[in-house]
Design a protein around this motif. Structure first.
Motif, mmCIF file in Angstrom:
data_model
loop_
_atom_site.group_PDB
_atom_site.id
_atom_site.type_symbol
_atom_site.label_atom_id
_atom_site.label_comp_id
_atom_site.label_asym_id
_atom_site.label_seq_id
_atom_site.Cartn_x
_atom_site.Cartn_y
_atom_site.Cartn_z
ATOM 1 N N ARG A 81 -2.777 21.518 4.389
ATOM 2 C CA ARG A 81 -2.553 20.150 4.850
ATOM 3 C C ARG A 81 -3.643 19.760 5.843
ATOM 4 N N THR A 82 -4.318 18.662 5.535
ATOM 5 C CA THR A 82 -5.484 18.268 6.322
ATOM 6 C C THR A 82 -5.323 16.901 6.970
ATOM 7 N N LEU A 83 -4.825 15.928 6.228
ATOM 8 C CA LEU A 83 -4.691 14.569 6.743
ATOM 9 C C LEU A 83 -3.292 14.050 6.430
ATOM 10 N N THR A 84 -2.556 13.677 7.477
ATOM 11 C CA THR A 84 -1.222 13.113 7.332
ATOM 12 C C THR A 84 -1.317 11.606 7.133
ATOM 13 N N ALA A 85 -0.457 11.071 6.263
ATOM 14 C CA ALA A 85 -0.434 9.623 5.993
ATOM 15 C C ALA A 85 1.018 9.165 5.955
ATOM 16 N N VAL A 86 1.403 8.320 6.893
ATOM 17 C CA VAL A 86 2.774 7.815 6.963
ATOM 18 C C VAL A 86 2.737 6.302 6.774
ATOM 19 N N LEU A 87 3.445 5.830 5.757
ATOM 20 C CA LEU A 87 3.507 4.406 5.435
ATOM 21 C C LEU A 87 4.933 3.914 5.675
ATOM 22 N N TYR A 88 5.076 2.903 6.530
ATOM 23 C CA TYR A 88 6.405 2.419 6.896
ATOM 24 C C TYR A 88 6.850 1.269 6.005
ATOM 25 N N LEU A 89 8.180 1.185 5.777
ATOM 26 C CA LEU A 89 8.756 0.246 4.811
ATOM 27 C C LEU A 89 9.786 -0.685 5.433
ATOM 28 N N ASN A 90 9.787 -0.848 6.754
ATOM 29 C CA ASN A 90 10.876 -1.536 7.450
ATOM 30 C C ASN A 90 10.443 -2.914 7.947
ATOM 31 N N PRO A 91 10.839 -3.993 7.273
ATOM 32 C CA PRO A 91 10.411 -5.331 7.693
ATOM 33 C C PRO A 91 11.125 -5.776 8.958
ATOM 34 N N ASP A 92 10.400 -6.512 9.798
ATOM 35 C CA ASP A 92 10.975 -7.140 10.996
ATOM 36 C C ASP A 92 11.701 -6.131 11.864
ATOM 37 N N TRP A 93 11.026 -5.032 12.155
ATOM 38 C CA TRP A 93 11.638 -3.965 12.959
ATOM 39 C C TRP A 93 11.820 -4.434 14.403
ATOM 40 N N PRO A 94 13.052 -4.441 14.938
ATOM 41 C CA PRO A 94 13.265 -4.922 16.306
ATOM 42 C C PRO A 94 12.646 -3.982 17.345
ATOM 43 N N ALA A 95 12.205 -4.540 18.434
ATOM 44 C CA ALA A 95 11.573 -3.743 19.481
ATOM 45 C C ALA A 95 12.533 -2.738 20.089
ATOM 46 N N ASP A 96 13.832 -3.038 20.068
ATOM 47 C CA ASP A 96 14.810 -2.153 20.696
ATOM 48 C C ASP A 96 15.492 -1.223 19.695
ATOM 49 N N ALA A 97 14.937 -1.104 18.482
ATOM 50 C CA ALA A 97 15.585 -0.301 17.442
ATOM 51 C C ALA A 97 15.181 1.165 17.483
ATOM 52 N N GLY A 98 14.266 1.550 18.387
ATOM 53 C CA GLY A 98 13.831 2.944 18.432
ATOM 54 C C GLY A 98 13.048 3.309 17.187
ATOM 55 N N GLY A 99 13.102 4.603 16.825
ATOM 56 C CA GLY A 99 12.486 5.057 15.590
ATOM 57 C C GLY A 99 10.979 5.088 15.583
ATOM 58 N N GLN A 100 10.336 4.949 16.751
ATOM 59 C CA GLN A 100 8.878 4.956 16.774
ATOM 60 C C GLN A 100 8.332 6.362 16.479
ATOM 61 N N MET A 101 7.151 6.412 15.874
ATOM 62 C CA MET A 101 6.406 7.655 15.881
ATOM 63 C C MET A 101 5.723 7.775 17.242
ATOM 64 N N ARG A 102 5.974 8.857 17.933
ATOM 65 C CA ARG A 102 5.253 9.136 19.173
ATOM 66 C C ARG A 102 4.134 10.110 18.839
ATOM 67 N N LEU A 103 2.911 9.623 18.864
ATOM 68 C CA LEU A 103 1.734 10.417 18.538
ATOM 69 C C LEU A 103 1.098 10.883 19.835
ATOM 70 N N TYR A 104 1.031 12.197 20.027
ATOM 71 C CA TYR A 104 0.441 12.758 21.247
ATOM 72 C C TYR A 104 -1.071 12.857 21.075
ATOM 73 N N LEU A 105 -1.788 12.296 22.021
ATOM 74 C CA LEU A 105 -3.224 12.087 21.861
ATOM 75 C C LEU A 105 -4.081 13.202 22.437
ATOM 76 N N ASP A 106 -3.475 14.136 23.167
ATOM 77 C CA ASP A 106 -4.238 15.236 23.732
ATOM 78 C C ASP A 106 -3.491 16.541 23.481
ATOM 79 N N GLU A 107 -4.218 17.652 23.588
ATOM 80 C CA GLU A 107 -3.640 18.950 23.253
ATOM 81 C C GLU A 107 -2.472 19.313 24.152
ATOM 82 N N ALA A 108 -2.515 18.868 25.405
ATOM 83 C CA ALA A 108 -1.442 19.172 26.346
ATOM 84 C C ALA A 108 -0.239 18.237 26.191
ATOM 85 N N CYS A 109 -0.345 17.259 25.322
ATOM 86 C CA CYS A 109 0.741 16.287 25.072
ATOM 87 C C CYS A 109 1.138 15.530 26.336
ATOM 88 N N THR A 110 0.138 15.167 27.130
ATOM 89 C CA THR A 110 0.397 14.374 28.332
ATOM 90 C C THR A 110 0.183 12.885 28.097
#
Length: 213
Positions: free
Chosen positions: A137-166
């Motif tokens: 596995r080399t490159l991950t690809a996630v395609l979302y299918l949820n129209p009009d997703w409310p800001a308070d609905a949660g479900g976000q992908m949290r992508l950690y941008l550094d090795e220490a996950c800070t």
């Protein structure tokens, strides 16, 4: 549902540049609204038909269902699927694969992918997408299918941008959003969702062995 050839326009160039510069990218242009709606309808119909199964962690003899780690359900897909929307998805993703290979020389050869559904309350704790005993596995690809997703609905992908996950980026699962990132570098999680959430999750693999199903 045939698609036009993938355009080498500014949006695609920006996506490829982002992958080259930082190893991840978020795109909102490569899948049109009609295809997203058709994929969602296909996913919903198969969910209602009971075709999904509880997702597992690990692979082969180490595969196990761990509801304390993830609580989504999945349905694996392949290119022989008779649904025109699924066929169109594979067509567009293969165009992405070719564009990435031409630009970044990653040697992507094949795609493993599934529908993923997260019922209300479901989550997936922090993890990497590359297995310890299989580095295809080399490159991950996630395609979302949820129209009009409310800001308070949660479900976000949290992508950690550094090795220490800070540092992290929270990406709402809004329909048409495609997230690409290097599978061995970026820890990520799915935050608990407060309403049903659907996606097509895939991994481009280097050709080093058989597919894992």
């Amino acid at each position: 549902m045939p698609l036009d050839p993938l355009p080498y326009d500014k949006h695609l160039t920006d996506t490829l540049d982002a992958l080259a510069d930082r190893g991840w990218a978020v795109d909102h242009t490569l899948f049109d609204a009609d295809l997203i709606a058709a994929l969602r309808a296909s996913c919903e119909a198969r969910w209602q038909a009971g075709a999904f199964h509880a997702a597992a962690v690990g692979r082969a003899v180490n595969e196990a269902r761990r509801e304390d780690i993830r609580s989504d359900a999945v349905l694996w897909l392949d290119e022989s699927d008779s649904d025109p929307a699924v066929a169109a998805y594979f067509q567009r993703m293969d165009a992405v694969r070719q564009a990435v290979n031409q630009t970044l020389y990653l040697g992507l050869a094949e795609l493993e992918t599934h529908f993923a559904t997260y019922p209300e309350g479901a989550f997936y704790k922090k993890h990497l997408d590359r297995f310890r005993d299989d580095d295809a596995r080399t490159l991950t690809a996630v395609l979302y299918l949820n129209p009009d997703w409310p800001a308070d609905a949660g479900g976000q992908m949290r992508l950690y941008l550094d090795e220490a996950c800070t540092q992290h980026l929270d990406i709402p699962p809004e329909a048409g959003t495609l997230v690409l990132f290097l599978s061995d570098r970026f820890w990520h999680e799915v935050r608990p969702t407060h309403q049903p959430r659907m996606a097509v999750t895939g991994w481009f693999r280097r050709r080093i062995g058989p597919m894992p199903w």
